[in-house]
Scaffold this motif. Structure first.
Motif, PDB file in Angstrom:
ATOM      1  N   TYR A  29      74.161  15.532  53.697  1.00 16.40           N
ATOM      2  CA  TYR A  29      74.559  14.386  54.534  1.00 16.40           C
ATOM      3  C   TYR A  29      74.042  13.049  53.987  1.00 16.40           C
ATOM      4  O   TYR A  29      74.056  12.046  54.693  1.00 16.40           O
ATOM      5  CB  TYR A  29      74.107  14.617  55.988  1.00 16.40           C
ATOM      6  N   ASN A  30      73.614  13.094  52.701  1.00 13.65           N
ATOM      7  CA  ASN A  30      73.256  11.858  51.991  1.00 13.65           C
ATOM      8  C   ASN A  30      72.213  11.021  52.754  1.00 13.65           C
ATOM      9  O   ASN A  30      72.381   9.818  52.940  1.00 13.65           O
ATOM     10  CB  ASN A  30      74.541  11.037  51.726  1.00 13.65           C
ATOM     11  N   ILE A  31      71.152  11.682  53.216  1.00 12.24           N
ATOM     12  CA  ILE A  31      70.078  11.005  53.957  1.00 12.24           C
ATOM     13  C   ILE A  31      69.079  10.443  52.943  1.00 12.24           C
ATOM     14  O   ILE A  31      68.505  11.196  52.150  1.00 12.24           O
ATOM     15  CB  ILE A  31      69.342  11.984  54.908  1.00 12.24           C
ATOM     16  N   LYS A  32      68.890   9.132  52.974  1.00 11.76           N
ATOM     17  CA  LYS A  32      68.025   8.483  51.981  1.00 11.76           C
ATOM     18  C   LYS A  32      66.590   8.272  52.488  1.00 11.76           C
ATOM     19  O   LYS A  32      65.727   7.837  51.741  1.00 11.76           O
ATOM     20  CB  LYS A  32      68.615   7.120  51.565  1.00 11.76           C
ATOM     21  N   MET A  33      66.347   8.571  53.773  1.00 12.33           N
ATOM     22  CA  MET A  33      64.979   8.480  54.292  1.00 12.33           C
ATOM     23  C   MET A  33      64.284   9.830  54.097  1.00 12.33           C
ATOM     24  O   MET A  33      64.939  10.834  53.812  1.00 12.33           O
ATOM     25  CB  MET A  33      64.993   8.118  55.780  1.00 12.33           C
ATOM     26  N   GLY A  34      62.963   9.839  54.264  1.00  6.46           N
ATOM     27  CA  GLY A  34      62.215  11.078  54.124  1.00  6.46           C
ATOM     28  C   GLY A  34      61.815  11.640  55.482  1.00  6.46           C
ATOM     29  O   GLY A  34      62.147  11.081  56.538  1.00  6.46           O
ATOM     30  N   VAL A  35      61.100  12.774  55.439  1.00  2.00           N
ATOM     31  CA  VAL A  35      60.674  13.395  56.695  1.00  2.00           C
ATOM     32  C   VAL A  35      59.321  14.092  56.490  1.00  2.00           C
ATOM     33  O   VAL A  35      59.073  14.690  55.436  1.00  2.00           O
ATOM     34  CB  VAL A  35      61.751  14.387  57.216  1.00  2.00           C
ATOM     35  N   LEU A  36      58.472  13.958  57.497  1.00  5.09           N
ATOM     36  CA  LEU A  36      57.206  14.699  57.545  1.00  5.09           C
ATOM     37  C   LEU A  36      57.391  15.844  58.530  1.00  5.09           C
ATOM     38  O   LEU A  36      57.791  15.635  59.679  1.00  5.09           O
ATOM     39  CB  LEU A  36      56.066  13.786  58.002  1.00  5.09           C
ATOM     40  N   ILE A  37      57.118  17.066  58.077  1.00  3.95           N
ATOM     41  CA  ILE A  37      57.318  18.262  58.898  1.00  3.95           C
ATOM     42  C   ILE A  37      55.965  18.943  59.089  1.00  3.95           C
ATOM     43  O   ILE A  37      55.334  19.357  58.117  1.00  3.95           O
ATOM     44  CB  ILE A  37      58.310  19.246  58.224  1.00  3.95           C
ATOM     45  N   ASP A  38      55.533  19.045  60.329  1.00  6.32           N
ATOM     46  CA  ASP A  38      54.253  19.678  60.648  1.00  6.32           C
ATOM     47  C   ASP A  38      54.541  20.986  61.390  1.00  6.32           C
ATOM     48  O   ASP A  38      55.077  20.971  62.500  1.00  6.32           O
ATOM     49  CB  ASP A  38      53.402  18.733  61.515  1.00  6.32           C
ATOM     50  N   VAL A  39      54.207  22.103  60.746  1.00  8.84           N
ATOM     51  CA  VAL A  39      54.541  23.428  61.311  1.00  8.84           C
ATOM     52  C   VAL A  39      53.282  24.105  61.830  1.00  8.84           C
ATOM     53  O   VAL A  39      52.311  24.290  61.093  1.00  8.84           O
ATOM     54  CB  VAL A  39      55.200  24.341  60.241  1.00  8.84           C
ATOM     55  N   LYS A  40      53.312  24.487  63.114  1.00 12.54           N
ATOM     56  CA  LYS A  40      52.231  25.302  63.675  1.00 12.54           C
ATOM     57  C   LYS A  40      52.790  26.716  63.849  1.00 12.54           C
ATOM     58  O   LYS A  40      53.642  26.963  64.702  1.00 12.54           O
ATOM     59  CB  LYS A  40      51.757  24.737  65.016  1.00 12.54           C
ATOM     60  N   LYS A  41      52.309  27.641  62.995  1.00 14.46           N
ATOM     61  CA  LYS A  41      52.809  29.016  63.000  1.00 14.46           C
ATOM     62  C   LYS A  41      52.138  29.826  64.109  1.00 14.46           C
ATOM     63  O   LYS A  41      50.917  29.882  64.193  1.00 14.46           O
ATOM     64  CB  LYS A  41      52.531  29.701  61.658  1.00 14.46           C
ATOM     65  N   ASN A  42      52.965  30.434  64.957  1.00 19.34           N
ATOM     66  CA  ASN A  42      52.500  31.420  65.945  1.00 19.34           C
ATOM     67  C   ASN A  42      53.160  32.774  65.680  1.00 19.34           C
ATOM     68  O   ASN A  42      52.588  33.820  65.968  1.00 19.34           O
ATOM     69  CB  ASN A  42      52.840  30.973  67.371  1.00 19.34           C
ATOM     70  N   ILE A  43      54.398  32.728  65.143  1.00 18.53           N
ATOM     71  CA  ILE A  43      55.117  33.964  64.795  1.00 18.53           C
ATOM     72  C   ILE A  43      54.406  34.593  63.595  1.00 18.53           C
ATOM     73  O   ILE A  43      54.136  33.896  62.610  1.00 18.53           O
ATOM     74  CB  ILE A  43      56.588  33.664  64.419  1.00 18.53           C
ATOM     75  N   PRO A  44      54.090  35.893  63.655  1.00 19.05           N
ATOM     76  CA  PRO A  44      53.456  36.532  62.498  1.00 19.05           C
ATOM     77  C   PRO A  44      54.291  36.357  61.221  1.00 19.05           C
ATOM     78  O   PRO A  44      55.525  36.316  61.278  1.00 19.05           O
ATOM     79  CB  PRO A  44      53.383  38.007  62.902  1.00 19.05           C
ATOM     80  N   VAL A  45      53.602  36.242  60.091  1.00 18.76           N
ATOM     81  CA  VAL A  45      54.258  35.979  58.802  1.00 18.76           C
ATOM     82  C   VAL A  45      54.599  37.308  58.107  1.00 18.76           C
ATOM     83  O   VAL A  45      53.852  38.275  58.209  1.00 18.76           O
ATOM     84  CB  VAL A  45      53.319  35.133  57.914  1.00 18.76           C
ATOM     85  N   ALA A  46      55.749  37.329  57.395  1.00 13.61           N
ATOM     86  CA  ALA A  46      56.220  38.534  56.667  1.00 13.61           C
ATOM     87  C   ALA A  46      56.219  39.743  57.588  1.00 13.61           C
ATOM     88  O   ALA A  46      55.700  40.809  57.269  1.00 13.61           O
ATOM     89  CB  ALA A  46      55.357  38.798  55.427  1.00 13.61           C
ATOM     90  N   ALA A  47      56.832  39.547  58.772  1.00 13.00           N
ATOM     91  CA  ALA A  47      56.690  40.530  59.856  1.00 13.00           C
ATOM     92  C   ALA A  47      58.007  41.153  60.317  1.00 13.00           C
ATOM     93  O   ALA A  47      58.019  42.019  61.165  1.00 13.00           O
ATOM     94  CB  ALA A  47      56.024  39.848  61.059  1.00 13.00           C
ATOM     95  N   GLY A  48      59.147  40.682  59.797  1.00  6.91           N
ATOM     96  CA  GLY A  48      60.438  41.184  60.274  1.00  6.91           C
ATOM     97  C   GLY A  48      60.893  40.524  61.562  1.00  6.91           C
ATOM     98  O   GLY A  48      61.707  41.064  62.301  1.00  6.91           O
ATOM     99  N   MET A  49      60.349  39.312  61.839  1.00  7.46           N
ATOM    100  CA  MET A  49      60.705  38.591  63.078  1.00  7.46           C
ATOM    101  C   MET A  49      61.408  37.262  62.797  1.00  7.46           C
ATOM    102  O   MET A  49      61.546  36.410  63.675  1.00  7.46           O
ATOM    103  CB  MET A  49      59.450  38.355  63.917  1.00  7.46           C
ATOM    104  N   ALA A  50      61.843  37.070  61.537  1.00 12.39           N
ATOM    105  CA  ALA A  50      62.606  35.874  61.123  1.00 12.39           C
ATOM    106  C   ALA A  50      61.801  34.580  61.253  1.00 12.39           C
ATOM    107  O   ALA A  50      62.368  33.525  61.500  1.00 12.39           O
ATOM    108  CB  ALA A  50      63.925  35.763  61.896  1.00 12.39           C
TER     109      ALA A  50
END
Length: 281
Positions: free
Chosen positions: A77-98
């Motif tokens: 979509y040709n977005i020329k601005m940037g983005v800061l993404i802050d992720v707080k993980k609660n879903i277990p990682v590499a767990a089969g839960m997407a």
């Protein structure tokens, strides 16, 4: 902007073939559950993607599906601005839960709003399949039959408010490795997907649980017998049925009352760190 990215479990997972490009052809029932990652988005003047995460071992560069989703969206979509993404993980990682896929889906939806692009969910799904097979489902979530490599999605009647206990053993599983080790010729009984759907429509937990099956258990349980032990313990503790989600190692049990679920939760919590009581949503 604050977002919630919800996890999923597979009420049934069948592999019915393999394409020439190596992708497996699936038939599975996906269900959103009330376990979620929290994501904060902030516009940046400079044209870059910055990622922060509460877990130090999660990559914050182009290896992360969240980064891939943001990059794909900005390019499309040709977005020329940037983005800061802050992720707080609660879903277990590499767990089969997407966990990674649902975060990527949340980014596509979030950036669509943040930059007022106005793309339809269908457009976002078409973008999402380039990131991973579970991403298109995670755009809409809920109860759905997913076919093909996961991108052919048929909405099913809601199967919400069902009590689950979810247990993630203390290791991750590589989805790619599980599929690579799956021998299609050794699948003796395919999953009764249509019967599961009937049971879900009638909210008949016995019918759902009787037909619940995940053919990937054939591979993952061989390597990690603890998955079978967790399933057995859940049944003893009152679950109507128990199943591994996705390529594993997470196991969920379906309960018809909160008292049994609570007992199971307390039993599992003494043995494993990642244990949840949750509901389908």
């Amino acid at each position: 902007m604050l977002l919630r990215a919800y996890a999923k479990v597979n009420i049934g997972l069948d592999v019915v073939g393999k394409r020439e490009d190596g992708y497996h052809i699936l038939r599975m029932i996906m269900q959103t559950v009330d376990i979620y990652d929290e994501i904060e988005l902030e516009k940046l003047e400079e044209n870059e993607i910055k990622i922060k995460c509460n877990l130090p071992y999660i990559p914050t560069d182009s290896r992360n599906l969240v980064y891939k989703a943001a990059e794909l969206f900005k390019n499309k979509y040709n977005i020329k601005m940037g983005v800061l993404i802050d992720v707080k993980k609660n879903i277990p990682v590499a767990a089969g839960m997407a966990g990674g896929s649902t975060d990527a889906a949340a980014i596509l939806k979030g950036l669509n709003k943040l930059f007022s692009v106005g793309a339809s969910n269908q457009e976002l799904m078409e973008l999402g399949v380039k990131i991973g097979a579970d991403v298109p489902y995670c755009i809409d979530g809920g109860t759905a039959l997913c076919e093909g490599i996961g991108e052919e999605i048929t909405k099913l009647p809601d199967f919400n408010n069902i009590i689950l206990v979810v247990v993630k053993p203390p290791f991750g599983v590589s989805t790619k490795a599980v599929y690579n080790n799956l021998d299609l010729s050794k699948i003796r009984r395919h999953v009764g997907i249509n019967n599961i759907i009937k049971g879900m429509e009638r909210r008949d937990l016995k019918l759902v649980c009787y037909n619940m099956k995940n053919v990937l258990e054939n591979v993952t349980i061989k390597q990690y017998p603890v998955i079978k032990a967790i399933k057995n313990d859940m049944i003893v503790l009152g679950a109507q049925g128990a199943l591994m989600s996705g390529s594993g190692p997470t196991v969920f049990g379906i309960f018809d009352n909160m008292l049994s679920a609570q007992k199971c939760f307390e039993f599992m919590k003494k043995r494993y760190n990642d244990v949840f009581i949750t509901r389908t949503i």
